[in-house]
Design a protein around this motif. Structure first.
Motif, PDB file in Angstrom:
ATOM      1  N   LEU A 179      25.436   2.160 -32.665  1.00 16.56           N
ATOM      2  CA  LEU A 179      26.713   2.072 -31.942  1.00 16.56           C
ATOM      3  C   LEU A 179      26.966   3.340 -31.120  1.00 16.56           C
ATOM      4  O   LEU A 179      27.403   3.285 -29.973  1.00 16.56           O
ATOM      5  N   LEU A 180      26.678   4.480 -31.745  1.00 16.49           N
ATOM      6  CA  LEU A 180      26.883   5.751 -31.038  1.00 16.49           C
ATOM      7  C   LEU A 180      25.993   5.836 -29.804  1.00 16.49           C
ATOM      8  O   LEU A 180      26.434   6.232 -28.727  1.00 16.49           O
ATOM      9  N   CYS A 227      32.450   9.813 -28.819  1.00 15.26           N
ATOM     10  CA  CYS A 227      32.282  10.330 -27.469  1.00 15.26           C
ATOM     11  C   CYS A 227      33.498  11.115 -26.974  1.00 15.26           C
ATOM     12  O   CYS A 227      33.680  11.252 -25.773  1.00 15.26           O
ATOM     13  N   LEU A 271      25.540   2.573 -37.402  1.00 16.81           N
ATOM     14  CA  LEU A 271      26.440   3.543 -36.760  1.00 16.81           C
ATOM     15  C   LEU A 271      25.723   4.305 -35.658  1.00 16.81           C
ATOM     16  O   LEU A 271      26.275   4.531 -34.581  1.00 16.81           O
ATOM     17  N   LYS A 298      38.057   9.481 -22.057  1.00 16.87           N
ATOM     18  CA  LYS A 298      38.133   8.931 -20.699  1.00 16.87           C
ATOM     19  C   LYS A 298      37.723   9.970 -19.657  1.00 16.87           C
ATOM     20  O   LYS A 298      37.673  11.169 -19.933  1.00 16.87           O
ATOM     21  N   ALA A 309      27.246   3.575 -27.057  1.00 16.86           N
ATOM     22  CA  ALA A 309      28.462   4.071 -26.415  1.00 16.86           C
ATOM     23  C   ALA A 309      28.201   5.278 -25.537  1.00 16.86           C
ATOM     24  O   ALA A 309      28.828   5.451 -24.509  1.00 16.86           O
ATOM     25  N   CYS A 310      27.277   6.129 -25.971  1.00 20.06           N
ATOM     26  CA  CYS A 310      27.098   7.393 -25.261  1.00 20.06           C
ATOM     27  C   CYS A 310      25.938   7.369 -24.265  1.00 20.06           C
ATOM     28  O   CYS A 310      25.814   8.241 -23.441  1.00 20.06           O
ATOM     29  N   SER A 367      45.014   1.804 -14.528  1.00 20.02           N
ATOM     30  CA  SER A 367      44.814   1.477 -15.943  1.00 20.02           C
ATOM     31  C   SER A 367      45.895   2.161 -16.784  1.00 20.02           C
ATOM     32  O   SER A 367      46.398   3.230 -16.429  1.00 20.02           O
ATOM     33  N   VAL A 368      46.185   1.556 -17.912  1.00 23.72           N
ATOM     34  CA  VAL A 368      47.190   2.129 -18.811  1.00 23.72           C
ATOM     35  C   VAL A 368      46.784   3.533 -19.262  1.00 23.72           C
ATOM     36  O   VAL A 368      47.642   4.388 -19.508  1.00 23.72           O
ATOM     37  N   ILE A 369      45.486   3.801 -19.327  1.00 24.09           N
ATOM     38  CA  ILE A 369      45.068   5.128 -19.820  1.00 24.09           C
ATOM     39  C   ILE A 369      45.290   6.226 -18.782  1.00 24.09           C
ATOM     40  O   ILE A 369      45.205   7.407 -19.090  1.00 24.09           O
ATOM     41  N   ASN A 370      45.568   5.827 -17.565  1.00 24.47           N
ATOM     42  CA  ASN A 370      45.840   6.835 -16.532  1.00 24.47           C
ATOM     43  C   ASN A 370      47.292   6.796 -16.074  1.00 24.47           C
ATOM     44  O   ASN A 370      47.632   7.356 -15.032  1.00 24.47           O
ATOM     45  N   THR A 411      39.321   1.644 -13.612  1.00 32.03           N
ATOM     46  CA  THR A 411      38.788   2.093 -14.895  1.00 32.03           C
ATOM     47  C   THR A 411      38.094   0.899 -15.544  1.00 32.03           C
ATOM     48  O   THR A 411      38.614  -0.210 -15.492  1.00 32.03           O
ATOM     49  N   PRO A 462      32.175   4.476 -32.263  1.00 30.79           N
ATOM     50  CA  PRO A 462      31.504   5.022 -31.084  1.00 30.79           C
ATOM     51  C   PRO A 462      32.459   5.657 -30.106  1.00 30.79           C
ATOM     52  O   PRO A 462      32.131   6.639 -29.449  1.00 30.79           O
ATOM     53  N   MET A 478      50.367   6.331 -22.035  1.00 30.53           N
ATOM     54  CA  MET A 478      49.479   6.752 -23.118  1.00 30.53           C
ATOM     55  C   MET A 478      50.240   7.511 -24.200  1.00 30.53           C
ATOM     56  O   MET A 478      49.842   7.500 -25.366  1.00 30.53           O
TER      57      MET A 478
END
Lengths: 395, 198
Positions: free
Chosen positions: B13-14, A10, B10, A98, B17-18, B194-197, A82, A6, A269
């Motif tokens: 799940l999609l 996205c 599936l 993200k 998530a969306c 966050s680690v993603i930023n 986040t 998923p 990242m």
């Protein structure tokens, strides 16, 4: 593995902003695109398209609408929080799933535009607040060496402080000089002894020129796991200012956006993506080896061969589902530099001619702006003139 | 059968998530689920309520013994912080809460440019006889002025950030320039990137 599906489903791509239309002066069409994207596009790209919308609204002369758009984008770009699911999706699946919050140079540019809008609203204190926020965001770059090296934000914060009687103007001007000297020493475009920073309060007419087209962000590396920037070509290199037929001078660079993007430094990242790239390659190789061995019945044992086929297939599937590509969404309508010209002008109405010139000093007639400016007896007049065709400005 | 189950799984799940959004009314005094630094609705409301109650309790704006009402107007709010704010939102809420707290025991003057224009236009029309009524009262003078300021201290270290905001209000006597009342409202937020930023 299923959790990754998923997330990967996205993945958000860069919105197809019609940059060529923007550069050609079709601001209403680009604004329409951005408005449509705000409503119908991926919510994760909201800040990006709102920034583009704000630029178009500025070009169309609707400063209030531009302020609202930049403010909305600033709210998203300035939020650190986040959700766990978003972080998991970006790490396990595609990074571009993200919310786009922009790199620090994009946040700084959002602050620049927002501050200009607040100034036009007659609120220099809020303009300075936006700049202070931009300075903080500029300090978020991973490489500490390049933190707080945006002379434009410091200089404007100093000017705004003076305008509303806030404290700290001299400190901001000093920071601007330090930032400029540092940036020039590290290959930023501009001049070391910028006359504007030597005399930072000069001028009751201040012209801001976003010039050229900012850097493009692209994915590099075998697995597209590296985010890189490359400069984009644009004819305009500087602005030449005349008032009432008299040539006053040329603009100077206070912010090199390409330099700001180049000096972001590595991100956490990036390390994660590198790890994912290694994982993807390893599982791909191991999967192929197991699959070939199993299919060729090399072990001589039927059960072992079947297990190898299943394990190999699973590893190949895992490899295929591992998204290593870097998030390369970026603000595509940013300028390459922001330049400034300030002059002391008698109060009253004046005919202002802005001619953008290329690197050799040749005029670019298509980008020429003839404007009527009103300079008050007290206070200052600020104007933002991008190196874009003036078609919309004159409408 | 297996293929169909996997496909349905599936798809589920999609969609999970969306999908999923919400549009819900919430209590303005509740903590904002839209995070970030800066004043939230609960801060603006709490601040206005507290300031109105405190200024009343302090007694400086109480009517005199002969019943004469004190008057004041709200001048401005200066933003020295690193957060842009809608100053009129803060000041309008404060003015409303002051009005509710005093219930007519104090004169709150509207000195906004818009109000001044309206008053001038109305007085001119009355002078010309274009509308009924007379300009038989003077424009109200003010005994006090209420001002506000917002300052912040922001600290940044690695993945952590803190923001301390101080909003101060003060009432100044317009005859003596004496600061006759002041109070403040503080808030502090801490954020982790966050680690993603990063």
């Amino acid at each position: 593995m299923l959790a990754a599906i998923p997330a990967a489903g996205c993945a958000i791509s860069q919105p197809e902003v019609p940059v060529s239309s923007y550069l050609a002066g079709h601001y209403a069409a680009v604004q329409e695109f951005a408005e449509r994207e705000v409503v119908e596009g991926a919510v994760e790209n909201l800040a990006l398209v709102m920034n583009v919308k704000g630029q178009c609204e500025l070009a169309l002369g609707d400063v209030d609408a531009a302020r609202i758009a930049f403010q909305g984008a600033a709210q998203i770009m300035g939020t650190w929080a986040t959700t766990g699911s978003e972080a998991t999706a970006a790490i396990v699946g595609s990074e571009s799933s993200k919310t786009y919050k922009g790199d620090s140079y994009e946040k700084a540019m959002n602050a620049f535009y927002l501050s200009y809008c607040y100034l036009q609203k007659g609120e220099p204190d809020n303009a300075r607040a936006a700049l202070k926020r931009g300075i903080l965001m500029d300090a978020e770059v991973a490489d500490e060496k390049y933190q707080a090296d945006n002379a434009l934000l410091f200089w404007m914060a100093g000017r705004m402080s003076k305008l509303y009687g806030g404290s700290g103007a001299d400190g901001y001007f000093e920071e601007a000089r330090v930032a400029n000297t540092f940036a020039i020493a590290h290959e930023s475009r501009g001049v070391a002894n910028n006359p504007l920073l030597a005399n930072p309060t000069k001028g009751n007419l201040v012209l801001l020129f976003p010039i050229g087209l900012g850097p493009e962000k692209y994915a590099d590396g075998a697995q597209e796991q590296l985010a890189r920037f490359r400069s984009q070509g644009h004819p305009a290199a500087a602005a030449q200012v005349s008032i009432n037929g008299k040539l006053l001078g040329r603009s100077t660079i206070l912010s090199d956006v390409d330099y700001q993007a180049r000096t972001l430094g590595g991100t956490a990242m990036e390390g994660i993506r590198q790890g994912k790239a290694v994982f993807k390659t390893s599982t791909n190789i191991a999967g192929k080896v197991l699959l070939v061995n199993g299919l060729n019945k090399r072990s001589g044992n039927r059960n072992t061969d079947n297990a190898q086929v299943i394990a190999g297939g699973a590893l190949l599937l895992l490899s295929a589902l591992t998204a290593t590509a870097a998030d390369v969404r970026y603000w595509p309508t940013l300028p390459s530099t922001v330049q400034v010209f300030a002059a002391d002008v008698p109060p009253g109405e004046h005919e202002l001619l802005v001619e953008f010139v290329d690197g050799r000093g040749n005029g670019l007639p298509r980008l020429q702006h003839n404007l009527q400016v009103s300079v008050s007896a007290s206070g200052e007049t600020w104007l933002l003139v991008p190196s874009l065709p003036p078609f919309a400005l004159q409408q | 059968m297996l293929t169909r189950s996997v496909t349905v799984g599936l798809l589920g799940l999609l969609l999970t998530a969306c999908g999923s959004t919400r549009d819900t009314r919430v209590n303005p005094d509740a903590a904002d689920s839209v995070t970030g630094t800066g004043l939230q609705s609960m801060d603006i409301r709490t601040m206005a309520t507290r300031m109105a109650a405190d200024i009343k309790e302090y007694g400086i704006l109480a009517p005199s013994r002969d019943g004469a009402r004190a008057s004041f107007f709200i001048y401005e709010m200066v933003n020295d912080s690193s957060d842009t704010i809608d100053k009129t939102l803060v000041l309008t809420k404060l003015r409303t809460d002051l009005f509710k707290a005093f219930r007519g025991q104090v004169k709150i003057l509207d000195r906004s440019a818009n109000a001044n224009d309206l008053v001038d236009a109305e007085r001119r029309m009355k002078e010309r006889g274009q509308v009924s009524g007379e300009n038989n009262r003077k424009l109200a003078g003010s005994d006090f002025v209420l001002k506000g300021s917002m300052k912040s201290r922001d600290r940044l270290a690695g993945k952590l950030k803190s923001s301390y905001i101080l909003v101060t209000f003060e009432l100044t006597d317009l005859v003596t320039s004496e600061l006759v009342w002041t109070n403040d409202y503080e808030m502090k937020t801490e954020s982790e990137k966050s680690v993603i930023n990063r």
